[in-house]
Motif scaffolding. Structure first.
Motif, mmCIF file in Angstrom:
data_model
loop_
_atom_site.group_PDB
_atom_site.id
_atom_site.type_symbol
_atom_site.label_atom_id
_atom_site.label_comp_id
_atom_site.label_asym_id
_atom_site.label_seq_id
_atom_site.Cartn_x
_atom_site.Cartn_y
_atom_site.Cartn_z
ATOM 1 N N ASP A 169 0.823 -1.206 0.000
ATOM 2 C CA ASP A 169 0.000 0.000 0.000
ATOM 3 C C ASP A 169 0.862 1.264 0.000
ATOM 4 O O ASP A 169 0.553 2.245 -0.696
ATOM 5 N N LYS A 170 1.937 1.253 0.768
ATOM 6 C CA LYS A 170 2.796 2.438 0.861
ATOM 7 C C LYS A 170 3.567 2.690 -0.434
ATOM 8 O O LYS A 170 3.820 3.846 -0.801
ATOM 9 N N VAL A 171 3.955 1.624 -1.113
ATOM 10 C CA VAL A 171 4.701 1.777 -2.363
ATOM 11 C C VAL A 171 3.752 2.076 -3.524
ATOM 12 O O VAL A 171 4.177 2.553 -4.576
ATOM 13 N N GLY A 172 2.465 1.817 -3.327
ATOM 14 C CA GLY A 172 1.491 2.023 -4.401
ATOM 15 C C GLY A 172 1.423 0.862 -5.369
ATOM 16 O O GLY A 172 1.079 1.035 -6.547
ATOM 17 N N MET A 173 1.696 -0.346 -4.870
ATOM 18 C CA MET A 173 1.691 -1.542 -5.710
ATOM 19 C C MET A 173 0.283 -2.149 -5.714
ATOM 20 O O MET A 173 0.011 -3.163 -5.075
ATOM 21 N N ALA A 227 8.295 -2.786 -10.954
ATOM 22 C CA ALA A 227 9.197 -1.672 -11.254
ATOM 23 C C ALA A 227 9.187 -0.661 -10.105
ATOM 24 O O ALA A 227 10.236 -0.063 -9.788
ATOM 25 N N LYS A 228 8.050 -0.468 -9.467
ATOM 26 C CA LYS A 228 7.975 0.441 -8.314
ATOM 27 C C LYS A 228 8.825 -0.095 -7.155
ATOM 28 O O LYS A 228 9.481 0.682 -6.450
ATOM 29 N N TRP A 229 8.777 -1.405 -6.958
ATOM 30 C CA TRP A 229 9.589 -2.005 -5.890
ATOM 31 C C TRP A 229 11.074 -1.881 -6.210
ATOM 32 O O TRP A 229 11.888 -1.551 -5.325
#
Length: 550
Positions: free
Chosen positions: A223-227, A289-291
């Motif tokens: 949730d914090k990373v927006g995944m 990719a966000k991670w």
């Protein structure tokens, strides 16, 4: 040792090193380095992936993402989600990423370390007071860092049959049964890839946080990373959005034969709820990719806040155990590492004079890789819904070289050459296995003498019973073997050679096993097992079973 580039050879010797450190005699044509130009890099990687797909035409789908300086420069899918069907894979297609989950579990514990609730070098027993292992010293002294570093002393894949293939065991049962899994080495003595201790790491997280592993991963990381496209458990992956699993399931053995779809959902063959901390996550190229961006930015999120501290980020890169070493690069092996190590949830090594951190993942019908090049603030991932390991090798090494601007090896040609050589050896081994059965001596006892319940201290019971099936010409009588906690592992048990028998599991997605009985006081009393195929996945750790008749 596997004679093909399988999941066994990848993780036994360290995934990145095994993928790269093979003779690479085929030289690529000189190309203009694209490493410093985002658009050119994306174009070069895209063209290279398409070329790889053409070289492995049976591959259904791939997902690839490249990240540079915190931005996604490429995220897309290739091929189709299901063989023979038109729905294309894209950057939002869900793949099982298996052991790439491990660096997320390490990061979750890093969050608790930052909060002062966990210490890397505190014994596991400080958080799980009832925790035990078959070696009491190791059980008392193993630390949180050890559980994340493959240095607990277990053999390769030890205890994996507790959750692979899909099992009825709960997480609590897996941790409890770990107390009986044999340990073959000393604590911190050598690298042995071990999923089981990541399950224990997940149990530490749950005990300290008061949350389930999946709830913590969802709320404190995803949730914090927006995944938003990622799920912590395979059973939560929507089959309609997923690249469904494919594999070669014979004949004559698993990894041979035509490519076929093996499941209608990822969870059908990969429901790792009980071992989620070791391999539960399913994600998309766009989300992963966000991670990768967070890991390359040492825990900093796009809004400037932190998921975990810079100190924790550096600690997770710090090598904890040597995987392997070599004299280093040569003209024929320009990518060979001087030292390959394992940190916490990531393998760290030198590659062409630069540091890379990486991990692989393998599930039934899917393999994957994540590669970080911290010095360049560049990273990438490769997701697959099949088990074409030499394709993964060509992609991993080729994309690494493109990101570094050091394109001088034709990884496609080299990987195809090694694939052909491995296939020839594997086919010859399969022929020999069948020939030995035809020439084998009969068992010393009547078949009924081998029937009964056979118990292993850590797995539990395996039942062998007489069975008759079918009618007329299709009527068959013999022994039937059944693993009581693993529904897929059941089938005919045939005499092979003397006191050695072999299984014939009807579910061809699974790996067959030899079982060898020891006769005592005129009856079979104990038994050991091992895999039939030389290419068997290491998580079928039949060799760790020590069966006694109940």
């Amino acid at each position: 040792m596997s004679i093909r580039l399988s999941r066994r050879s990848l993780f036994a010797s360290g995934g990145a090193a095994a993928l790269a450190a093979q003779p690479a005699f085929a030289r690529a044509e000189a190309q203009t380095p694209a490493a410093n130009d985002d658009a050119a890099l994306a174009q070069a990687v895209d063209a290279y992936v398409a070329k790889c797909m053409a070289a492995w035409p049976d591959q259904p789908a791939l997902g690839v993402a490249v990240v540079k300086d915190g931005a996604t420069v490429l995220a897309r899918g290739y091929g189709v989600k299901v063989q023979g069907k038109p729905t294309r894979a894209d950057e939002h297609t869900v793949f099982a990423i298996a052991s790439n989950t491990k660096n997320v579990t390490a990061a979750a514990l890093a969050i608790l370390v930052d909060e002062g609730r966990v210490k890397w070098d505190e014994p596991v027993k400080a958080y799980l007071p009832d925790f035990k292992l078959s070696d009491p010293y190791i059980g008392d002294h193993i630390t949180v860092r050890d559980t994340l570093s493959h240095r607990a002393g277990f053999g390769l894949g030890a205890g994996d049959l507790l959750f692979w293939p899909n099992s009825d065991r709960t997480r609590a049962e897996v941790v409890a049964q770990a107390a009986f899994v044999p340990i073959e080495d000393g604590l911190r003595a050598r690298y042995h890839y071990c999923n089981l201790m990541f399950v224990v790491a997940g149990a530490v997280l749950e005990a300290v946080s008061g949350m389930t592993w999946e709830a913590f991963i969802q709320t404190r990381i995803l949730d914090k990373v927006g995944m938003t496209e990622t799920v912590p458990l395979a059973r939560l992956a929507d089959p309609a959005r997923s690249a469904l699993p494919h594999a070669r399931v014979g004949p004559p053995l698993r990894t041979h034969g035509p490519m076929v779809q093996i499941a209608q959902s990822i969870a059908e063959v990969w429901n790792w709820d009980s071992a989620a901390a070791a391999g539960g996550i399913c994600t998309t190229p766009a989300d992963w990719a966000k991670w990768i961006a967070v890991r390359l930015n040492e825990g900093r999120l796009p809004d400037g806040s932190r998921l975990f501290s810079e100190d924790a980020a550096r600690e997770m890169y710090r090598p904890n155990i040597i995987v392997g070493s070599s004299p280093g690069p040569t003209a024929e092996l320009p990518n060979r590492a001087i030292a390959s190590t394992y940190a916490m949830g990531l393998q760290v090594q030198d590659y062409r004079g630069e540091r890379i951190a990486s991990h692989g993942g393998g599930s039934p019908g899917g393999i994957s890789a994540t590669v970080l090049i911290p010095g360049r603030k560049t990273g990438f991932c490769i997701f697959s819904n099949a088990e074409e390991s030499f394709l993964l090798r060509a992609l991993r090494s080729g994309i690494s070289d493109l990101c570094m601007g050091k394109v001088d090896v034709d990884w496609i040609a080299d990987s195809k050459k090694q694939e052909a050589e491995g296939e020839a050896k594997s086919q010859a081994a399969a022929i020999e296995i069948d020939a030995k059965q035809r020439a084998g001596a009969p068992p010393a006892m009547p078949l009924d003498a081998y029937a009964g319940t056979w118990r292993d201290p850590w797995y539990g019971d395996i039942v062998i019973e007489p069975r008759t099936q079918g009618r007329g010409r299709n009527r068959k009588s013999g022994l039937w073997l059944r693993f009581t906690h693993t529904p897929a592992l059941q089938g005919w048990l045939e005499p092979y050679d003397g006191e050695t028998f072999r299984t014939r599991f009807p579910d061809k997605r699974e790996e067959d096993a030899f079982i060898t009985f020891a006769i005592q006081t005129a009856r079979p009393a104990t038994a050991t097992m091992k895999g039939v195929s030389p290419d068997i996945d290491f998580s079928y750790d039949y060799q760790d079973l020590r069966l006694t008749r109940v």
